[in-house]
Design a protein around this motif. Sequence first.
Motif, mmCIF file in Angstrom:
data_model
loop_
_atom_site.group_PDB
_atom_site.id
_atom_site.type_symbol
_atom_site.label_atom_id
_atom_site.label_comp_id
_atom_site.label_asym_id
_atom_site.label_seq_id
_atom_site.Cartn_x
_atom_site.Cartn_y
_atom_site.Cartn_z
ATOM 1 N N GLN A 152 0.894 8.380 6.355
ATOM 2 C CA GLN A 152 1.670 7.180 6.050
ATOM 3 C C GLN A 152 1.516 6.101 7.125
ATOM 4 O OE1 GLN A 152 5.649 8.702 5.560
ATOM 5 N NE2 GLN A 152 5.328 9.193 3.398
ATOM 6 N N ARG A 153 1.166 6.494 8.354
ATOM 7 C CA ARG A 153 0.985 5.547 9.458
ATOM 8 C C ARG A 153 -0.337 4.788 9.376
ATOM 9 N NH1 ARG A 153 4.280 9.096 12.257
ATOM 10 N NH2 ARG A 153 2.851 10.784 12.662
ATOM 11 N N LYS A 154 -1.297 5.313 8.635
ATOM 12 C CA LYS A 154 -2.616 4.680 8.575
ATOM 13 C C LYS A 154 -2.486 3.256 8.040
ATOM 14 C CE LYS A 154 -5.267 8.892 7.852
ATOM 15 N NZ LYS A 154 -6.128 9.627 6.910
ATOM 16 N N PRO A 155 -3.114 2.299 8.720
ATOM 17 C CA PRO A 155 -2.998 0.892 8.310
ATOM 18 C C PRO A 155 -3.333 0.651 6.838
ATOM 19 C CG PRO A 155 -4.018 1.023 10.447
ATOM 20 C CD PRO A 155 -3.901 2.440 9.944
ATOM 21 N N GLU A 156 -4.377 1.304 6.340
ATOM 22 C CA GLU A 156 -4.751 1.076 4.939
ATOM 23 C C GLU A 156 -3.667 1.553 3.983
ATOM 24 O OE1 GLU A 156 -6.947 4.902 6.252
ATOM 25 O OE2 GLU A 156 -6.440 2.976 7.137
ATOM 26 N N ASN A 157 -2.927 2.603 4.358
ATOM 27 C CA ASN A 157 -1.844 3.093 3.506
ATOM 28 C C ASN A 157 -0.592 2.221 3.624
ATOM 29 O OD1 ASN A 157 -3.457 5.114 2.518
ATOM 30 N ND2 ASN A 157 -2.803 6.593 4.054
ATOM 31 N N VAL A 158 -0.345 1.696 4.811
ATOM 32 C CA VAL A 158 0.779 0.776 4.993
ATOM 33 C C VAL A 158 0.572 -0.458 4.122
ATOM 34 C CG1 VAL A 158 1.960 -0.742 6.641
ATOM 35 C CG2 VAL A 158 1.329 1.583 7.325
ATOM 36 N N VAL A 159 -0.609 -1.060 4.221
ATOM 37 C CA VAL A 159 -0.878 -2.280 3.453
ATOM 38 C C VAL A 159 -0.932 -1.976 1.953
ATOM 39 C CG1 VAL A 159 -2.500 -4.192 3.087
ATOM 40 C CG2 VAL A 159 -1.981 -3.421 5.407
ATOM 41 N N LEU A 160 -1.497 -0.832 1.576
ATOM 42 C CA LEU A 160 -1.520 -0.457 0.155
ATOM 43 C C LEU A 160 -0.102 -0.353 -0.401
ATOM 44 C CD1 LEU A 160 -2.985 0.405 -2.430
ATOM 45 C CD2 LEU A 160 -2.966 2.755 -1.526
ATOM 46 N N ALA A 161 0.797 0.259 0.358
ATOM 47 C CA ALA A 161 2.194 0.369 -0.088
ATOM 48 C C ALA A 161 2.803 -1.017 -0.273
ATOM 49 C CB ALA A 161 3.005 1.191 0.917
ATOM 50 N N TRP A 162 2.504 -1.933 0.649
ATOM 51 C CA TRP A 162 3.019 -3.295 0.505
ATOM 52 C C TRP A 162 2.431 -3.977 -0.723
ATOM 53 C CZ3 TRP A 162 2.158 -4.651 6.341
ATOM 54 C CH2 TRP A 162 3.213 -4.135 7.102
ATOM 55 N N LEU A 163 1.154 -3.760 -0.985
ATOM 56 C CA LEU A 163 0.520 -4.408 -2.134
ATOM 57 C C LEU A 163 1.012 -3.830 -3.463
ATOM 58 C CD1 LEU A 163 -3.117 -4.811 -0.777
ATOM 59 C CD2 LEU A 163 -1.365 -6.603 -1.037
ATOM 60 N N LEU A 164 1.513 -2.609 -3.446
ATOM 61 C CA LEU A 164 2.051 -1.998 -4.662
ATOM 62 C C LEU A 164 3.504 -2.390 -4.914
ATOM 63 C CD1 LEU A 164 0.460 1.559 -4.383
ATOM 64 C CD2 LEU A 164 -0.193 -0.297 -5.939
ATOM 65 N N SER A 165 4.129 -3.016 -3.950
ATOM 66 C CA SER A 165 5.508 -3.481 -4.072
ATOM 67 C C SER A 165 5.492 -4.997 -4.318
ATOM 68 C CB SER A 165 6.274 -3.174 -2.781
ATOM 69 O OG SER A 165 7.453 -3.940 -2.704
ATOM 70 N N PRO A 166 6.011 -5.453 -5.455
ATOM 71 C CA PRO A 166 5.931 -6.893 -5.768
ATOM 72 C C PRO A 166 6.469 -7.819 -4.673
ATOM 73 C CG PRO A 166 6.643 -5.673 -7.695
ATOM 74 C CD PRO A 166 6.614 -4.692 -6.547
ATOM 75 N N LYS A 167 7.604 -7.519 -4.085
ATOM 76 C CA LYS A 167 8.189 -8.395 -3.049
ATOM 77 C C LYS A 167 7.333 -8.412 -1.779
ATOM 78 C CE LYS A 167 12.118 -9.629 -4.999
ATOM 79 N NZ LYS A 167 12.505 -10.982 -5.248
ATOM 80 N N HIS A 168 6.821 -7.232 -1.383
ATOM 81 C CA HIS A 168 5.981 -7.170 -0.181
ATOM 82 C C HIS A 168 4.629 -7.838 -0.426
ATOM 83 C CE1 HIS A 168 8.914 -3.912 0.619
ATOM 84 N NE2 HIS A 168 8.843 -4.415 1.843
ATOM 85 N N LYS A 169 4.086 -7.623 -1.621
ATOM 86 C CA LYS A 169 2.811 -8.252 -1.980
ATOM 87 C C LYS A 169 2.948 -9.770 -1.953
ATOM 88 C CE LYS A 169 -0.733 -8.314 -5.564
ATOM 89 N NZ LYS A 169 -1.149 -7.733 -6.866
ATOM 90 N N GLU A 170 4.083 -10.260 -2.397
ATOM 91 C CA GLU A 170 4.339 -11.698 -2.384
ATOM 92 C C GLU A 170 4.206 -12.258 -0.968
ATOM 93 O OE1 GLU A 170 8.317 -14.175 -3.238
ATOM 94 O OE2 GLU A 170 7.669 -12.909 -4.922
ATOM 95 N N ASN A 171 4.722 -11.542 0.031
ATOM 96 C CA ASN A 171 4.573 -11.992 1.421
ATOM 97 C C ASN A 171 3.116 -11.954 1.865
ATOM 98 O OD1 ASN A 171 7.175 -12.722 2.094
ATOM 99 N ND2 ASN A 171 7.710 -10.730 2.927
ATOM 100 N N VAL A 172 2.415 -10.870 1.548
ATOM 101 C CA VAL A 172 1.010 -10.751 1.947
ATOM 102 C C VAL A 172 0.189 -11.905 1.373
ATOM 103 C CG1 VAL A 172 -1.090 -9.345 1.676
ATOM 104 C CG2 VAL A 172 1.077 -8.243 2.281
ATOM 105 N N LEU A 173 0.500 -12.293 0.138
ATOM 106 C CA LEU A 173 -0.303 -13.306 -0.556
ATOM 107 C C LEU A 173 0.347 -14.695 -0.591
ATOM 108 C CD1 LEU A 173 -1.609 -11.160 -3.548
ATOM 109 C CD2 LEU A 173 -2.689 -11.575 -1.325
ATOM 110 N N ARG A 174 1.352 -14.918 0.191
ATOM 111 C CA ARG A 174 2.011 -16.236 0.192
ATOM 112 C C ARG A 174 1.077 -17.260 0.835
ATOM 113 N NH1 ARG A 174 8.221 -16.732 0.305
ATOM 114 N NH2 ARG A 174 7.734 -14.727 -0.615
ATOM 115 N N SER A 175 0.700 -18.266 0.067
ATOM 116 C CA SER A 175 -0.313 -19.224 0.511
ATOM 117 C C SER A 175 0.137 -20.094 1.684
ATOM 118 C CB SER A 175 -0.758 -20.106 -0.652
ATOM 119 O OG SER A 175 0.333 -20.861 -1.134
ATOM 120 N N CYS A 176 1.438 -20.295 1.859
ATOM 121 C CA CYS A 176 1.906 -21.157 2.955
ATOM 122 C C CYS A 176 1.895 -20.449 4.308
ATOM 123 C CB CYS A 176 3.286 -21.711 2.647
ATOM 124 S SG CYS A 176 4.580 -20.455 2.545
ATOM 125 N N PHE A 177 1.753 -19.125 4.326
ATOM 126 C CA PHE A 177 1.707 -18.413 5.596
ATOM 127 C C PHE A 177 0.344 -18.585 6.244
ATOM 128 C CE2 PHE A 177 5.059 -15.084 4.134
ATOM 129 C CZ PHE A 177 6.080 -15.982 4.397
#
Length: 144
Positions: free
Chosen positions: A97-122
């Motif tokens: 679960q600590r592996k970076p690719e799994n952390v980011v994958l979990a965020w991308l599978l969560s709509p609210k977290h994915k929204e932050n990753v892909l927010r164009s103004c950031f």
Amino acid sequence: MKIFLCGLLLTFFMSMWIFSIDSKATAEDEILSQINAAREAAGLSSLTYSEDLESAATIRAQECASSFSHLRPCGSAWYTVGYTRGENLAHAKNENQRKPENVVLAWLLSPKHKENVLRSCFTSVGVSYYSNSDGETYIACEFN
């Protein structure tokens, strides 16, 4: 000519040795790479790494060890840590679960977290890992 070639080869191998020492990526670097890959796939610009946001992420990761929430232990909102307009958190209970690719994958599978990753103004991000004495790890990612 022989001396020149020997010098050239020595320079090449020395630079490869130095590069291999410096090229070991940290988990934070890997998270940035994974986030930027997702942003690139969505046609967005890459985020740059911010030491100010890393400082905020360090505080938030440590706070999450006592209260895993977007509310800080003092009861104030996450953004009061400063410099940040978005936050993703993760709680890892094992090495996988600590592996970076799994952390980011979990965020991308969560709509609210994915929204932050892909927010164009950031435009920038800071990441921090904090492990407690129980072997659990808290990851905070602060965006601006």
